[in-house]
Design a protein around this motif. Structure first.
Motif, PDB file in Angstrom:
ATOM      1  N   ASN A  28       0.937  -1.440   0.054  1.00 42.37           N
ATOM      2  CA  ASN A  28       0.132  -0.113   0.207  1.00 42.37           C
ATOM      3  C   ASN A  28       0.831   1.142   0.012  1.00 42.37           C
ATOM      4  N   LYS A  29       0.356   2.380   0.034  1.00 41.90           N
ATOM      5  CA  LYS A  29       1.101   3.564  -0.138  1.00 41.90           C
ATOM      6  C   LYS A  29       1.976   3.958   1.003  1.00 41.90           C
ATOM      7  N   ILE A  30       1.560   3.535   2.192  1.00 39.48           N
ATOM      8  CA  ILE A  30       2.464   3.833   3.357  1.00 39.48           C
ATOM      9  C   ILE A  30       3.678   2.830   3.351  1.00 39.48           C
ATOM     10  N   ASP A  31       3.385   1.583   2.970  1.00 43.84           N
ATOM     11  CA  ASP A  31       4.510   0.393   2.454  1.00 43.84           C
ATOM     12  C   ASP A  31       5.493   1.166   1.656  1.00 43.84           C
ATOM     13  N   LEU A  32       4.975   1.541   0.539  1.00 42.35           N
ATOM     14  CA  LEU A  32       5.981   2.115  -0.439  1.00 42.35           C
ATOM     15  C   LEU A  32       6.622   3.403   0.052  1.00 42.35           C
ATOM     16  N   ASP A  33       5.988   4.352   0.472  1.00 36.35           N
ATOM     17  CA  ASP A  33       6.684   5.420   0.892  1.00 36.35           C
ATOM     18  C   ASP A  33       7.666   5.495   2.056  1.00 36.35           C
ATOM     19  N   VAL A  34       7.536   4.579   3.101  1.00 36.71           N
ATOM     20  CA  VAL A  34       8.336   4.036   4.082  1.00 36.71           C
ATOM     21  C   VAL A  34       9.437   3.376   3.452  1.00 36.71           C
ATOM     22  N   TRP A  35       9.320   2.366   2.736  1.00 42.09           N
ATOM     23  CA  TRP A  35      10.326   1.471   2.067  1.00 42.09           C
ATOM     24  C   TRP A  35      11.195   2.571   1.201  1.00 42.09           C
ATOM     25  N   PHE A  36      10.521   3.332   0.309  1.00 43.47           N
ATOM     26  CA  PHE A  36      11.422   4.102  -0.635  1.00 43.47           C
ATOM     27  C   PHE A  36      12.011   5.125   0.237  1.00 43.47           C
ATOM     28  N   TRP A  37      11.737   5.602   1.225  1.00 46.50           N
ATOM     29  CA  TRP A  37      12.424   6.335   2.165  1.00 46.50           C
ATOM     30  C   TRP A  37      13.735   5.936   2.555  1.00 46.50           C
TER      31      TRP A  37
END
Length: 360
Positions: free
Chosen positions: A178-187
């Motif tokens: 989901n968006k949170i998974d992707l945003d935190v991972w990419f960070w």
């Protein structure tokens, strides 16, 4: 009896209308003010939430320090591998090695590849969940990241500082990111200049049902390349020249510009990232996911690009398990004959077609 004056009646009606208009106007103003206050609150709330969420400084050094402490305390089971051999196949210099000693790493995931409707609180998986908070080895915890994720070291690693980003609560690995998974991972990927990959289920190479994404610092991956290599991962030999020469341009929703490496024969799609579209990574991920016809895939991410590869099976010839590492050109077999086995089959590219799908 006093007679009613029609003029007075009209005047009363007019005053009543005026009062009604004033009250109506004030009501509209109040509603408008409340709406403005709500919008202001909604816009500043994420700022307060982001301040309360934990995004550690110097994450790369924190991973390094945690790894060194875990090694000193004997909490990491590093899997020893032989000196790599290299095969140049279709513009990509594949790095191939094998494990010197069999790993004790457990496989705790069902071979059920279409379970995208699983309940997030699957009790059966929770019972054997090594990533639930009560089971985590404290010496392997790097840091909480944001409000919903934790970074831990990969206990069974072949590459130093290999880390995992896990969800704090149990979520099935096969459910889409989901968006949170992707945003935190990419960070995390950006902060540490890492290779990231996500194995969507058992067929794609996952070994644990609890949702987790992989993070491997690029500075450790240089160790497995030859001295004259231009990039830290082999597949960049075929990707980065296209980006650097502007042949491949950043993903644009209006253009839907996805790319494929012409010299490889397995199905894959690549989207180029830049500062403008990184905030829409969820959308790019969903576009890539919709381009394939299976729930089994590897999703691979760097600071510059992301790629999806559909999977048909987990292993090649029972000698070579393949996850996201394999599709960036890093292959790790189980015995010394693996290089000959790959050569006899026609090379690494054909091996990846065998566990993926042919690009016909």
């Amino acid at each position: 009896m006093k007679e009613l004056n029609p003029m007075n009646i009209n005047t009363s009606f007019e005053k009543g209308n005026e009062i009604s208009q004033i009250l109506k106007s004030k009501y509209i103003k109040i509603v408008f003010i409340v709406l403005i206050l709500f919008l202001v609150y909604a816009s500043i709330l994420p700022l307060f939430e982001s301040k309360s969420a934990k995004f550690p400084k110097n994450l790369r050094q924190l991973i390094r320090d945690t790894t060194n402490n875990a090694i000193d305390n004997g909490n990491i089971e590093t899997i020893a591998i032989a000196k790599p051999k290299y095969i140049l196949d279709n513009q990509i210099e594949f790095c191939i090695s094998y494990t010197i000693k069999e790993s004790t790493k457990p496989i705790i995931i069902s071979n059920n590849n279409n379970n995208n409707n699983n309940n997030n609180n699957n009790n059966n998986n929770n019972l054997n969940d090594p990533f639930q908070e009560s089971s985590l080895e404290k010496s392997l915890i790097v840091s909480k990241i944001g409000k919903s994720h934790t970074m831990i070291l990969n206990k069974f690693n072949t590459i130093k500082d290999h880390s995992l980003l896990i969800t704090n609560n149990f979520i099935e690995q096969s459910l889409p990111l989901n968006k949170i998974d992707l945003d935190v991972w990419f960070w995390c990927i950006s902060e540490t200049n890492s290779l990231g990959f996500y194995n969507s289920n058992y067929l794609a190479g996952a070994s644990v049902s609890h949702k987790h994404m992989q993070i491997v610092p690029m500075d450790e991956l240089w160790v497995y390349r030859q001295e004259d290599s231009a990039y830290p991962i082999p597949i960049d030999d075929a990707i980065m020249p296209n980006i650097e020469s502007d042949i491949w341009t950043p993903y644009d929703n209006n253009k839907s510009n996805l790319y494929s490496i012409k010299s490889v024969n397995f199905i894959h799609k690549i989207a180029i990232l830049d500062d403008n579209n990184k905030m829409y990574l969820e959308n790019i991920y969903n576009v890539l996911r919709s381009s394939i016809k299976t729930n089994s895939y590897n999703f691979i991410v760097t600071k510059s690009w992301c790629m999806i590869v559909p999977r048909s099976k987990r292993e090649f010839s029972n000698e070579l398990g393949i996850n996201g590492f394999g599709f960036v050109g890093l292959l790790l077999g189980r015995n010394p004959n693996i290089v000959d086995t790959i050569d006899d089959f026609g090379g690494p590219n054909k091996v990846l077609v065998d566990v993926g799908y042919p690009n016909i």
